[in-house]
Design a protein around this motif. Structure first.
Motif, PDB file in Angstrom:
ATOM      1  N   ARG A 259      35.453  46.351  11.246  1.00 27.23           N
ATOM      2  CA  ARG A 259      35.399  46.812   9.865  1.00 27.23           C
ATOM      3  C   ARG A 259      34.941  45.701   8.928  1.00 27.23           C
ATOM      4  O   ARG A 259      35.141  45.755   7.741  1.00 27.23           O
ATOM      5  N   PHE A 260      34.382  44.653   9.523  1.00 28.32           N
ATOM      6  CA  PHE A 260      33.857  43.558   8.720  1.00 28.32           C
ATOM      7  C   PHE A 260      32.343  43.534   8.884  1.00 28.32           C
ATOM      8  O   PHE A 260      31.834  43.392   9.994  1.00 28.32           O
ATOM      9  N   PHE A 261      31.638  43.724   7.789  1.00 25.36           N
ATOM     10  CA  PHE A 261      30.186  43.824   7.859  1.00 25.36           C
ATOM     11  C   PHE A 261      29.526  42.684   7.104  1.00 25.36           C
ATOM     12  O   PHE A 261      30.097  42.151   6.152  1.00 25.36           O
ATOM     13  N   THR A 262      28.356  42.322   7.567  1.00 23.94           N
ATOM     14  CA  THR A 262      27.614  41.289   6.841  1.00 23.94           C
ATOM     15  C   THR A 262      26.251  41.852   6.476  1.00 23.94           C
ATOM     16  O   THR A 262      25.485  42.265   7.356  1.00 23.94           O
ATOM     17  N   ILE A 263      25.967  41.876   5.194  1.00 31.92           N
ATOM     18  CA  ILE A 263      24.698  42.472   4.744  1.00 31.92           C
ATOM     19  C   ILE A 263      24.086  41.649   3.604  1.00 31.92           C
ATOM     20  O   ILE A 263      24.708  40.722   3.094  1.00 31.92           O
ATOM     21  N   TYR A 264      22.913  42.023   3.228  1.00 34.62           N
ATOM     22  CA  TYR A 264      22.331  41.573   1.962  1.00 34.62           C
ATOM     23  C   TYR A 264      21.406  42.672   1.492  1.00 34.62           C
ATOM     24  O   TYR A 264      20.986  43.527   2.281  1.00 34.62           O
ATOM     25  N   SER A 265      21.127  42.643   0.228  1.00 37.13           N
ATOM     26  CA  SER A 265      20.362  43.750  -0.324  1.00 37.13           C
ATOM     27  C   SER A 265      18.888  43.619   0.037  1.00 37.13           C
ATOM     28  O   SER A 265      18.276  42.582  -0.223  1.00 37.13           O
ATOM     29  N   PRO A 266      18.301  44.673   0.605  1.00 37.71           N
ATOM     30  CA  PRO A 266      16.872  44.618   0.941  1.00 37.71           C
ATOM     31  C   PRO A 266      16.014  44.442  -0.309  1.00 37.71           C
ATOM     32  O   PRO A 266      14.858  44.058  -0.211  1.00 37.71           O
ATOM     33  N   ASP A 267      16.594  44.744  -1.493  1.00 39.67           N
ATOM     34  CA  ASP A 267      15.819  44.610  -2.731  1.00 39.67           C
ATOM     35  C   ASP A 267      15.838  43.195  -3.290  1.00 39.67           C
ATOM     36  O   ASP A 267      15.106  42.879  -4.213  1.00 39.67           O
ATOM     37  N   GLN A 268      16.725  42.346  -2.791  1.00 40.17           N
ATOM     38  CA  GLN A 268      16.970  41.064  -3.459  1.00 40.17           C
ATOM     39  C   GLN A 268      16.867  39.868  -2.525  1.00 40.17           C
ATOM     40  O   GLN A 268      17.632  38.925  -2.638  1.00 40.17           O
ATOM     41  N   ILE A 269      15.944  39.924  -1.586  1.00 39.85           N
ATOM     42  CA  ILE A 269      15.957  38.878  -0.572  1.00 39.85           C
ATOM     43  C   ILE A 269      15.421  37.555  -1.095  1.00 39.85           C
ATOM     44  O   ILE A 269      14.381  37.504  -1.756  1.00 39.85           O
TER      45      ILE A 269
END
Ligand SMILES: Nc1nc2c(ncn2[C@@H]2O[C@H](COP(=O)(O)OP(=O)(O)OP(=O)(O)O)[C@@H](O)[C@H]2O)c(=O)[nH]1
Ligand SMILES: [Mg+2]
Length: 495
Positions: A259-269
């Motif tokens: 339940r621990f996810f690591t992401i970043y916004s595809p719009d703000q790389i």
């Protein structure tokens, strides 16, 4: 008395028109709730201005919480495919935004009070809630909440809440209280952290509130913890170490993997020079984002089943709990009234006998007071006295009825709560104790063949809705003609 009040009828119509746009599968269930309402109103369980349909939240709620500038609004904008929320590195919004679907092409912002009267939102008690923690603040609901509409297809049939940045120290009690209230109402809570803070230890209080306190709740399964903006770590010497430090901090608070996810916004790389690293980051992000989006889709499905479940349960509860409980209460009441009447009239008779003996009204076994002749020879006096006596008997009997009824009905409220019966059982009982109702009638008011038939119909309807939902969401036969999907919905389902 079984007809609906104007106000509630208006709300139900409003609800139907929203369902028609957003979730047509559930539209018919409102009719079934109306049937239930009619039965419950004729039994006295519901007031004319109440409906079972407005007691349940119809739209699943997904809230996005997290620290300042963690990227909550950016995440929501990306999900919606609309630049709805303002974003930026300064704290840009100190209000909660409740975001819901509207067909209108232009996004709208409405004040918080707009949430009060819309049947989609379980927020009508929110001002009371705020008032309880901060006196005088309840009226200022607009300072805490705003409503935004957006034509994004992703938003059909659900509500998103974007929240102001969370900081355990600086939060005002009313904001904390609203956060807790929103968490309680939500079907899914996304908790975002900012990977630009390489040191999770520095935000102990915040982590305590957002992780420790949520992980021990009975509904902890609805929380997803997300480390956002991990593209920023690509510039660190050891990007994995940043994620690992966060993972440890979460693990220390009891968070299990999955339940621990690591992401970043595809719009703000931020540009990542190392191609291999870039590819690895993207793969992980896409997999995690997909899982998060799938969970967001699932709440809609779960909520639809839960509504039909609530419909069926309410019908069964009336038949299996409320009606038997009322019948038992009526039996109990009858016994108490008979005992009460017996004791009081017994005492009155004994007192009468005692005084008449004392006054010497008896000659042997015959009752012969000095005024008997005058009484029997003057008809108006005789009938007048008889009428007065009957009135006294009637009055005493009614006093006994209402005193015993009060005792039973106050206990019934507790029983209704313990049994989880929706509706006002003690009001329903009072309906049965109105002066013209005999204490010997066994069937509660409004509970006859007609009512049973209605409830049976509702449970049949519920089975039908479950089948429609199964067809709609699983479609095991693969036959698209059996589904009720509209083209626009099919599009959403695919995404
Ligand atoms: N590099 C990068 N920047 C991001 C990412 N997500 C958001 N940002 C930037 O981070 C800043 C904060 O983003 P917001 O979406 O406003 O954050 P927020 O959590 O809504 O902030 P508050 O509402 O003020 O608490 C903005 O300048 C975004 O452009 C991301 O994944 N990567
Ligand atoms: Mg924001």
């Amino acid at each position: 008395m079984s007809s609906a009040g104007k106000l509630i009828e208006g709300r139900l119509k409003h609800l139907e028109s929203h369902l028609e746009q957003e979730n047509p599968v559930l539209l018919k269930t409102v009719q079934s709730f109306r049937k239930l309402d009619r039965v419950a109103r004729s039994m006295g369980l519901l007031d004319p201005e109440d409906s079972y349909a407005t007691q349940i939240p119809w739209w699943p709620l997904i809230s996005v919480l997290g620290t300042f500038s963690a990227g909550k609004s950016t995440f929501i904008n990306h999900y919606l495919g609309h630049k709805l929320q303002r974003t930026g590195n300064q704290a840009v919004d100190d209000r909660f935004s409740v975001i819901c679907y509207s067909r209108e092409q232009n996004a709208h912002s409405l004040p918080g009070v707009a949430l009060d009267s819309d049947p989609r939102f379980p927020f009508y008690q929110m001002s009371d809630e705020i008032e309880r923690v901060a006196k005088g603040e309840g009226r200022r609901i607009d300072a805490y909440l705003q409503l935004k509409t957006c034509p994004s297809e992703q938003l059909r049939g659900k509500i998103l809440i974007d929240s102001p940045g969370f900081d355990a120290d600086a939060q005002r009690t009313s904001t904390l209280r609203i956060t807790d209230h929103i968490i309680g109402l939500s079907d899914l809570v996304l908790v975002l952290f900012d990977a630009r803070h390489p040191e999770p230890g520095a935000m102990k209080d915040t982590l305590d509130h957002l992780v420790t306190d949520t992980i021990n709740r009975p509904d902890s399964g609805k929380f997803l913890y997300i480390l956002n903006q991990i593209d920023a770590t690509a510039r660190e010497d050891n990007p994995e170490e940043v994620v690992a430090a966060w993972q440890r901090a979460m693990g220390d608070r009891g968070l299990t993997a999955g339940r621990f996810f690591t992401i970043y916004s595809p719009d703000q790389i931020l540009p990542i020079d190392d191609e291999k690293l870039k590819e690895r980051f993207e793969r992980k992000r896409d997999a995690d984002l997909e899982e998060i989006h799938t969970r967001m889709k699932e709440v809609e499905v779960e909520r639809a089943y839960r509504i039909v479940g609530a419909l069926e349960k309410t019908a069964r509860d009336i038949e299996e709990k409320a009606a038997p409980e009322l019948s038992a209460a009526l039996q109990h009441w009858k016994k108490r009234v008979l005992w009460g009447d017996g004791i009081i009239f017994g005492l009155l008779a004994a007192a009468g006998l005692f005084f008449s003996i004392e006054l010497g009204y008896w000659q042997g076994l015959s009752f012969a007071p000095p005024w008997l002749d005058t009484l029997t020879s003057t008809p108006w006096l005789l009938y007048g006295s008889l009428i007065i006596i009957l009135f006294v008997i009637y009055g005493v009997h009614h006093l006994v009825r209402s005193v015993t009824a009060k005792g039973i009905s106050s206990k019934l409220s507790g029983r209704a709560q313990a049994l989880g019966i929706k509706g006002d059982l003690s009001k329903a009982f009072h309906r049965n104790t109105r002066p013209w109702r005999s204490i010997f009638s066994k069937t509660p008011t409004g509970w006859g063949r007609w009512a049973r038939k209605r409830l049976y119909q509702v449970t049949q309807d519920a089975d039908g809705y479950i089948q429609t939902l199964n067809d709609r969401f699983t479609n095991p036969s693969g036959d698209s003609s059996t589904t009720e999907q509209k083209p626009a919905e099919a599009e959403t389902a695919k995404q």
